[in-house]
Design a protein around this motif. Structure first.
Motif, PDB file in Angstrom:
ATOM      1  N   PHE A 112     -32.293  30.164  29.275  1.00  0.00           N
ATOM      2  CA  PHE A 112     -31.924  29.757  30.634  1.00  0.00           C
ATOM      3  C   PHE A 112     -31.103  28.473  30.551  1.00  0.00           C
ATOM      4  N   GLY A 113     -30.200  28.284  31.527  1.00  0.00           N
ATOM      5  CA  GLY A 113     -29.336  27.104  31.529  1.00  0.00           C
ATOM      6  C   GLY A 113     -29.973  25.931  32.262  1.00  0.00           C
ATOM      7  N   GLU A 114     -29.701  24.730  31.753  1.00  0.00           N
ATOM      8  CA  GLU A 114     -30.145  23.516  32.444  1.00  0.00           C
ATOM      9  C   GLU A 114     -29.347  23.306  33.732  1.00  0.00           C
ATOM     10  N   LYS A 115     -28.239  24.032  33.873  1.00  0.00           N
ATOM     11  CA  LYS A 115     -27.463  23.999  35.134  1.00  0.00           C
ATOM     12  C   LYS A 115     -28.396  24.254  36.323  1.00  0.00           C
ATOM     13  N   ASP A 116     -29.311  25.226  36.144  1.00  0.00           N
ATOM     14  CA  ASP A 116     -30.313  25.530  37.168  1.00  0.00           C
ATOM     15  C   ASP A 116     -31.632  24.921  36.710  1.00  0.00           C
ATOM     16  N   ALA A 117     -31.701  23.594  36.777  1.00  0.00           N
ATOM     17  CA  ALA A 117     -32.817  22.876  36.157  1.00  0.00           C
ATOM     18  C   ALA A 117     -34.153  23.189  36.823  1.00  0.00           C
ATOM     19  N   ILE A 171     -25.789  22.127  30.104  1.00  0.00           N
ATOM     20  CA  ILE A 171     -24.765  22.531  31.085  1.00  0.00           C
ATOM     21  C   ILE A 171     -23.393  22.578  30.418  1.00  0.00           C
ATOM     22  N   VAL A 172     -22.677  23.662  30.635  1.00  0.00           N
ATOM     23  CA  VAL A 172     -21.289  23.768  30.168  1.00  0.00           C
ATOM     24  C   VAL A 172     -20.374  23.456  31.354  1.00  0.00           C
ATOM     25  N   ARG A 173     -19.376  22.582  31.112  1.00  0.00           N
ATOM     26  CA  ARG A 173     -18.505  22.095  32.189  1.00  0.00           C
ATOM     27  C   ARG A 173     -17.049  22.480  31.950  1.00  0.00           C
ATOM     28  N   ALA A 232     -19.225  21.587  36.730  1.00  0.00           N
ATOM     29  CA  ALA A 232     -20.132  22.510  36.032  1.00  0.00           C
ATOM     30  C   ALA A 232     -19.660  23.939  36.274  1.00  0.00           C
ATOM     31  N   LYS A 233     -19.582  24.731  35.212  1.00  0.00           N
ATOM     32  CA  LYS A 233     -19.132  26.126  35.354  1.00  0.00           C
ATOM     33  C   LYS A 233     -20.141  26.883  36.201  1.00  0.00           C
ATOM     34  N   SER A 234     -19.610  27.707  37.111  1.00  0.00           N
ATOM     35  CA  SER A 234     -20.461  28.513  37.981  1.00  0.00           C
ATOM     36  C   SER A 234     -19.669  29.710  38.466  1.00  0.00           C
TER      37      SER A 234
HETATM   38  P1  AMP Z   1     -26.536  33.097  36.902  1.00  0.00           P
HETATM   39  O1  AMP Z   1     -25.704  34.262  36.457  1.00  0.00           O
HETATM   40  O2  AMP Z   1     -25.793  32.104  37.733  1.00  0.00           O
HETATM   41  O3  AMP Z   1     -27.857  33.520  37.490  1.00  0.00           O
HETATM   42  O4  AMP Z   1     -26.896  32.306  35.571  1.00  0.00           O
HETATM   43  C1  AMP Z   1     -27.534  32.948  34.497  1.00  0.00           C
HETATM   44  C2  AMP Z   1     -27.993  31.899  33.518  1.00  0.00           C
HETATM   45  O5  AMP Z   1     -26.860  31.169  33.034  1.00  0.00           O
HETATM   46  C3  AMP Z   1     -28.944  30.885  34.144  1.00  0.00           C
HETATM   47  O6  AMP Z   1     -29.985  30.587  33.221  1.00  0.00           O
HETATM   48  C4  AMP Z   1     -28.058  29.690  34.388  1.00  0.00           C
HETATM   49  O7  AMP Z   1     -28.743  28.451  34.380  1.00  0.00           O
HETATM   50  C5  AMP Z   1     -27.094  29.778  33.209  1.00  0.00           C
HETATM   51  N1  AMP Z   1     -25.854  29.061  33.515  1.00  0.00           N
HETATM   52  C6  AMP Z   1     -25.033  29.260  34.576  1.00  0.00           C
HETATM   53  N2  AMP Z   1     -24.021  28.361  34.559  1.00  0.00           N
HETATM   54  C7  AMP Z   1     -24.217  27.577  33.478  1.00  0.00           C
HETATM   55  C8  AMP Z   1     -23.515  26.463  32.927  1.00  0.00           C
HETATM   56  N3  AMP Z   1     -22.418  25.963  33.486  1.00  0.00           N
HETATM   57  N4  AMP Z   1     -24.002  25.909  31.800  1.00  0.00           N
HETATM   58  C9  AMP Z   1     -25.142  26.384  31.213  1.00  0.00           C
HETATM   59  N5  AMP Z   1     -25.840  27.427  31.694  1.00  0.00           N
HETATM   60  C10 AMP Z   1     -25.390  28.026  32.802  1.00  0.00           C
END
Ligand code: AMP
Length: 286
Positions: free
Chosen positions: A146-151, A175-177, A183-185
């Motif tokens: 899991f990503g720290e982006k969604d801490a 988090i990858v930026r 922050a990537k999203s």
């Molecule tokens: P999501 O598809 O947005 O539900 O994200 C799936 C997983 O990828 C989750 O565990 C997120 O925290 C992780 N994630 C999303 N964006 C980032 C990011 N910029 N850097 C690191 N992890 C990420």
């Protein structure tokens, strides 16, 4: 790499791997994959024999006025990215596969989910806990990434695994930026060019907050104020929250004297974006 849509096919494949004594990783995602997701998959690839990526826009974690219908989807692109990392299996179920007629069991959590995103998204973490539990039961991974982006999500999943005695190691990834800090999203795709520029206010406030904490500030309220001031200066930004919480309990704190999370949620136009930084050990200045 295989792409499957049914729970039975995942079970069959995983059963075979386990018979061979192989370790299995799970990376749960909602698809529209980017470099943030890639970093999770690469880590999973390194640490396990087999990697499963789920691509599922989970309806139960969206509120009635949220972006479930418009959430971006592109399985072809996702499959190419997964393939390039060496993923073994993509699980891409239809909503009816995960939530058949009559579905009425949910995994809920107190305390941690009542703060931060849980306040503005009241059904969100019930949906997350439910779908992640289901994925854990379907894939039975040794490790999940899991990503720290969604801490807050990461903290909630760690707590769920502890509370429900699940034998799965939860791995958090940084988090990858983008090059400019954002922050990537998957949701960044909603931003107009003007909003994309304005969105930089999130990472600017995060970097400034981190610097302040590292310089020895011990007052959580001063940290919140400094971060709030930066965001408020951007006319296209509307703050949902700027908060400092205990890293384990997600409850607000006054002093930066323990591991903490500084988290923000900000609307840029209609798009709600989140960002954060964590201080793991020893509090500020450590
Ligand atoms: P999501 O598809 O947005 O539900 O994200 C799936 C997983 O990828 C989750 O565990 C997120 O925290 C992780 N994630 C999303 N964006 C980032 C990011 N910029 N850097 C690191 N992890 C990420």
């Amino acid at each position: 790499m295989k792409i499957v849509e049914t729970i039975a096919e995942v079970r069959e494949q995983v059963k075979q791997w386990k018979k061979e004594g192989l370790t299995v990783a799970l990376v749960p995602t909602m698809g529209y994959l980017h470099e943030g997701h890639r970093s999770l998959m690469e880590r999973a690839r390194k640490e396990n024999d087999r990697v499963v990526v789920s691509v599922f826009v989970n309806p139960t974690q969206f509120g009635p006025n949220e972006d479930l219908a418009s959430y971006p989807r592109d399985l072809e692109h996702d499959a190419a990215l997964c393939d390039s990392v060496g993923v073994d299996l993509i699980f891409h179920p239809a909503p009816e596969e995960m939530y058949p007629k009559g579905f009425c069991s949910f995994v809920d959590m107190d305390v941690l989910t009542k703060e931060l995103c849980g306040l503005s998204r009241p059904v969100h973490f019930r949906g997350v806990c439910t779908v992640v539990s289901k994925l854990f039961h379907i894939v039975t991974p040794d490790r999940a990434y899991f990503g720290e982006k969604d801490a807050q999500q990461l903290a909630v999943i760690k707590r769920m695994v502890l509370d429900l005695n699940l034998d799965i190691e939860i791995v958090g990834c940084p988090i990858v930026r983008e090059a400019d800090g954002l922050a990537k999203s998957s949701r960044n795709t909603y931003l107009s060019p003007e909003e994309r520029k304005a969105a930089l206010v999130l990472s600017r406030s995060i970097f400034a907050g981190k610097k302040l904490a590292e310089s020895g500030e011990t007052d959580a309220h001063k940290l919140v104020q400094a971060m709030t001031d930066i965001i408020s200066a951007e006319p296209l930004a509307r703050i949902d929250y700027v908060k400092v919480v205990d890293l384990l309990t997600m409850q607000q704190i006054d002093k930066l004297d323990r591991p903490f999370l500084a988290a923000i949620a900000v609307y840029i136009g209609k798009t709600r974006l989140i960002d954060n930084f964590m201080v793991q050990a020893g509090g500020a200045g450590a």
